[in-house]
Design an enzyme around this catalytic site. Structure first.
Site, PDB file in Angstrom:
ATOM      1  N   GLY A  15       0.822  -1.207   0.000  1.00 47.08           N
ATOM      2  CA  GLY A  15       0.000   0.000   0.000  1.00 47.08           C
ATOM      3  C   GLY A  15       0.854   1.253   0.000  1.00 47.08           C
ATOM      4  CG  ASP A 160      -3.715  12.097  15.218  1.00 46.85           C
ATOM      5  OD1 ASP A 160      -4.356  12.416  14.217  1.00 46.85           O
ATOM      6  OD2 ASP A 160      -3.618  10.911  15.606  1.00 46.85           O
ATOM      7  CG  HIS A 188      -5.953   8.186  14.250  1.00 44.55           C
ATOM      8  ND1 HIS A 188      -5.272   9.346  14.002  1.00 44.55           N
ATOM      9  CD2 HIS A 188      -6.233   7.672  13.039  1.00 44.55           C
ATOM     10  CE1 HIS A 188      -5.144   9.520  12.701  1.00 44.55           C
ATOM     11  NE2 HIS A 188      -5.723   8.512  12.087  1.00 44.55           N
TER      12      HIS A 188
HETATM   13  N1  LIG Z   1      -3.266   5.983  12.442  1.00 43.16           N
HETATM   14  C1  LIG Z   1      -2.992   6.924  11.544  1.00 43.16           C
HETATM   15  O1  LIG Z   1      -2.548   8.016  11.909  1.00 43.16           O
HETATM   16  C2  LIG Z   1      -3.208   6.719  10.075  1.00 43.16           C
HETATM   17  C3  LIG Z   1      -3.809   5.585   9.604  1.00 43.16           C
HETATM   18  N2  LIG Z   1      -3.996   5.396   8.255  1.00 43.16           N
HETATM   19  C4  LIG Z   1      -4.618   4.128   7.851  1.00 43.16           C
HETATM   20  O2  LIG Z   1      -3.580   3.229   7.414  1.00 43.16           O
HETATM   21  C5  LIG Z   1      -4.161   2.237   6.575  1.00 43.16           C
HETATM   22  C6  LIG Z   1      -3.312   2.006   5.348  1.00 43.16           C
HETATM   23  O3  LIG Z   1      -3.260   3.163   4.556  1.00 43.16           O
HETATM   24  P1  LIG Z   1      -2.660   3.132   3.081  1.00 43.16           P
HETATM   25  O4  LIG Z   1      -1.337   2.476   3.053  1.00 43.16           O
HETATM   26  O5  LIG Z   1      -2.793   4.494   2.556  1.00 43.16           O
HETATM   27  O6  LIG Z   1      -3.727   2.195   2.359  1.00 43.16           O
HETATM   28  P2  LIG Z   1      -3.594   1.395   0.990  1.00 43.16           P
HETATM   29  O7  LIG Z   1      -4.980   1.031   0.600  1.00 43.16           O
HETATM   30  O8  LIG Z   1      -2.706   2.119   0.043  1.00 43.16           O
HETATM   31  O9  LIG Z   1      -2.815   0.080   1.435  1.00 43.16           O
HETATM   32  C7  LIG Z   1      -3.367  -0.867   2.277  1.00 43.16           C
HETATM   33  C8  LIG Z   1      -2.757  -2.191   1.925  1.00 43.16           C
HETATM   34  O10 LIG Z   1      -3.184  -3.141   2.890  1.00 43.16           O
HETATM   35  C9  LIG Z   1      -3.364  -4.360   2.213  1.00 43.16           C
HETATM   36  N3  LIG Z   1      -4.195  -5.249   3.016  1.00 43.16           N
HETATM   37  C10 LIG Z   1      -5.544  -5.293   3.126  1.00 43.16           C
HETATM   38  N4  LIG Z   1      -5.916  -6.297   3.911  1.00 43.16           N
HETATM   39  C11 LIG Z   1      -4.787  -6.900   4.320  1.00 43.16           C
HETATM   40  C12 LIG Z   1      -4.539  -8.023   5.135  1.00 43.16           C
HETATM   41  N5  LIG Z   1      -5.533  -8.719   5.692  1.00 43.16           N
HETATM   42  N6  LIG Z   1      -3.262  -8.379   5.361  1.00 43.16           N
HETATM   43  C13 LIG Z   1      -2.261  -7.691   4.785  1.00 43.16           C
HETATM   44  N7  LIG Z   1      -2.433  -6.634   3.993  1.00 43.16           N
HETATM   45  C14 LIG Z   1      -3.689  -6.239   3.763  1.00 43.16           C
HETATM   46  C15 LIG Z   1      -3.967  -3.972   0.863  1.00 43.16           C
HETATM   47  O11 LIG Z   1      -3.797  -4.990  -0.101  1.00 43.16           O
HETATM   48  C16 LIG Z   1      -3.166  -2.711   0.554  1.00 43.16           C
HETATM   49  O12 LIG Z   1      -2.008  -3.007  -0.223  1.00 43.16           O
HETATM   50  C17 LIG Z   1      -5.577   2.733   6.281  1.00 43.16           C
HETATM   51  O13 LIG Z   1      -6.465   2.046   7.146  1.00 43.16           O
HETATM   52  C18 LIG Z   1      -5.540   4.197   6.657  1.00 43.16           C
HETATM   53  O14 LIG Z   1      -6.808   4.692   7.005  1.00 43.16           O
HETATM   54  C19 LIG Z   1      -3.559   6.293   7.344  1.00 43.16           C
HETATM   55  C20 LIG Z   1      -2.943   7.448   7.770  1.00 43.16           C
HETATM   56  C21 LIG Z   1      -2.748   7.754   9.161  1.00 43.16           C
HETATM   57  O1  LIG Z   2      -8.450   8.974   7.321  1.00 49.35           O
HETATM   58  C1  LIG Z   2      -7.465   8.326   6.875  1.00 49.35           C
HETATM   59  O2  LIG Z   2      -7.548   7.246   6.281  1.00 49.35           O
HETATM   60  C2  LIG Z   2      -6.107   8.886   7.083  1.00 49.35           C
HETATM   61  C3  LIG Z   2      -5.795   9.171   8.501  1.00 49.35           C
HETATM   62  O3  LIG Z   2      -6.133   8.454   9.418  1.00 49.35           O
HETATM   63  C4  LIG Z   2      -5.046  10.383   8.797  1.00 49.35           C
HETATM   64  O4  LIG Z   2      -4.490  10.995   7.866  1.00 49.35           O
HETATM   65  O5  LIG Z   2      -4.993  10.747   9.963  1.00 49.35           O
END
Ligand SMILES: NC(=O)C1=CN([C@@H]2O[C@H](COP(=O)(O)OP(=O)(O)OC[C@H]3O[C@@H](n4cnc5c(N)ncnc54)[C@H](O)[C@@H]3O)[C@@H](O)[C@H]2O)C=CC1
Ligand SMILES: O=C([O-])CC(=O)C(=O)O
Length: 329
Positions: A15, A160, A188
């Site tokens: 991802g 954050d 979050h």
């Molecule tokens: N806590 C925080 O501050 C933040 C959290 N996030 C969250 O992080 C997560 C990932 O974001 P991105 O990388 O942008 O998403 P993305 O959609 O680009 O990548 C997610 C990846 O996870 C994989 N995936 C799905 N189910 C899976 C499983 N069971 N096992 C292994 N891999 C699996 C998908 O195939 C994909 O490649 C999202 O839930 C997003 O909301 C994003 C930004 C900040």
């Molecule tokens: O809402 C999202 O998927 C991304 C996120 O958590 C953030 O940027 O804090």
């Protein structure tokens, strides 16, 4: 290099956060410039090929600290012997999906991953959940890993925290290094509470240095709390490099310690501190010493802050009750 490589597992490796994260881990920024790592990439079967492509690029960097890369779609294999588990892959909310559907879909990911961590992780395993809803996903994984000490499961609010530092630094025209003791409380999510009443700017209470309650309430708090949505709106995709950066900060500080006289924000299982129900994975101010974090104790919480902390914690209680009702914990 004589040290045994540390096994680091990244889920959702193909991802966008994975792409921003893996190169920094392999270059030594996660654990330290003298710590070799072995990467384990977990993906769903359809994304294994893309993960293989990323692994080819990692090879092409010839990182001196990267001792190997394994790619798998099997959670048990991915978490066998893992010391640092970064749970990034999650099911995003799609059109028409209700909150309950989202929690259920993520339960299908974080329950087996918790079980796999329970079955095979190293004794020193540390887990950081990034995939949203991060706090509750961490709770699900933790409840399915009863043999792992509960406090090893954490969720990410460092992004954050860093957002709050930058917004405050801009407002006051000071470098971020002049700010200490920033805290994100709660979930979050948009209910989180970035707290300027306990933060300090060059030794002064940040809220007093700002001296503008309207800015604090109507600008600072919503800007930080809704930054994720603003990034999606501007970029057409959610935060990736900044999220990866925060994950690096979270784990680096958890392993290497926090600076004297400062603290960081981590979502960790509550021990009942500050009235947060025990067991909820909620963001607190924490310090780290000898690889162990502690929730900062004894802070006086004013009425304004109390109401906001309570609101975010109430949302966490709702999420916990929802996953309980779904039989996920
Ligand atoms: N806590 C925080 O501050 C933040 C959290 N996030 C969250 O992080 C997560 C990932 O974001 P991105 O990388 O942008 O998403 P993305 O959609 O680009 O990548 C997610 C990846 O996870 C994989 N995936 C799905 N189910 C899976 C499983 N069971 N096992 C292994 N891999 C699996 C998908 O195939 C994909 O490649 C999202 O839930 C997003 O909301 C994003 C930004 C900040
Ligand atoms: O809402 C999202 O998927 C991304 C996120 O958590 C953030 O940027 O804090």
């Amino acid at each position: 290099m004589t040290r045994t490589p540390v096994n680091v597992t990244v889920t959702g490796a193909a991802g966008q956060i994975g792409y921003a994260l893996l190169f920094r881990i392999a270059s030594g920024q996660l654990l330290g410039a003298d710590v070799p790592v072995r990467l384990r990439l977990l993906e769903i079967p359809q994304a294994v090929k893309a993960a293989e492509g990323t692994a080819m690029e990692l090879d092409d960097c010839a990182f001196p600290l990267l001792s190997g890369i394994d790619i798998t779609d099997d959670a048990k294999t991915a978490f066998d012997g893992v010391s640092v588990a970064l749970l990034v892959g999650a099911r995003p909310r799609s059109k028409g999906m209700e909150r309950g559907d989202l929690l259920e879909a993520n339960g299908g990911i974080f329950k087996p991953q918790g079980e796999a961590i329970n079955a095979g992780a190293a004794d020193d395993v540390r887990v950081l959940v990034v995939g949203n809803p991060a706090n509750t996903n961490a709770l699900i994984a933790q409840r399915h890993a009863p043999d792992v000490p509960a406090e090893r499961f954490t969720a990410m609010t460092r992004l954050d925290h860093n957002r709050a530092l930058s917004q405050l630094a801009k407002k006051l025209g000071v470098p971020v290094t002049g700010i200490r003791k920033m805290t994100i409380w709660g979930n979050h999510s948009a209910t989180q509470y970035p707290d300027l009443f306990r933060a300090e700017v060059n030794g002064r209470v940040a809220a007093e240095a700002v001296n503008d309650q309207r800015w604090l309430e109507d600008d600072f708090i919503p800007t930080v709390a809704k930054r994720g949505a603003a990034i999606i709106e501007a970029r057409g995709a959610s935060s990736a490099a900044s999220a990866a950066n925060a994950a690096i900060d979270h784990v680096y500080d958890w392993v290497n310690g926090t600076a004297e006289g400062d603290w960081v924000s981590m979502a960790v299982p509550s021990d009942g501190s500050y009235g947060v129900p025990e067991g909820l994975i909620s963001s607190f101010p924490v310090t780290v010493e000898d690889g162990k974090y502690s929730i900062v104790q004894g802070l006086e919480i004013d009425e304004f802050s109390r109401a906001r902390i309570d609101a975010s914690v109430a949302e966490l209680v709702e999420e916990r009750d929802a996953v309980q009702a779904l039989g996920l914990i």
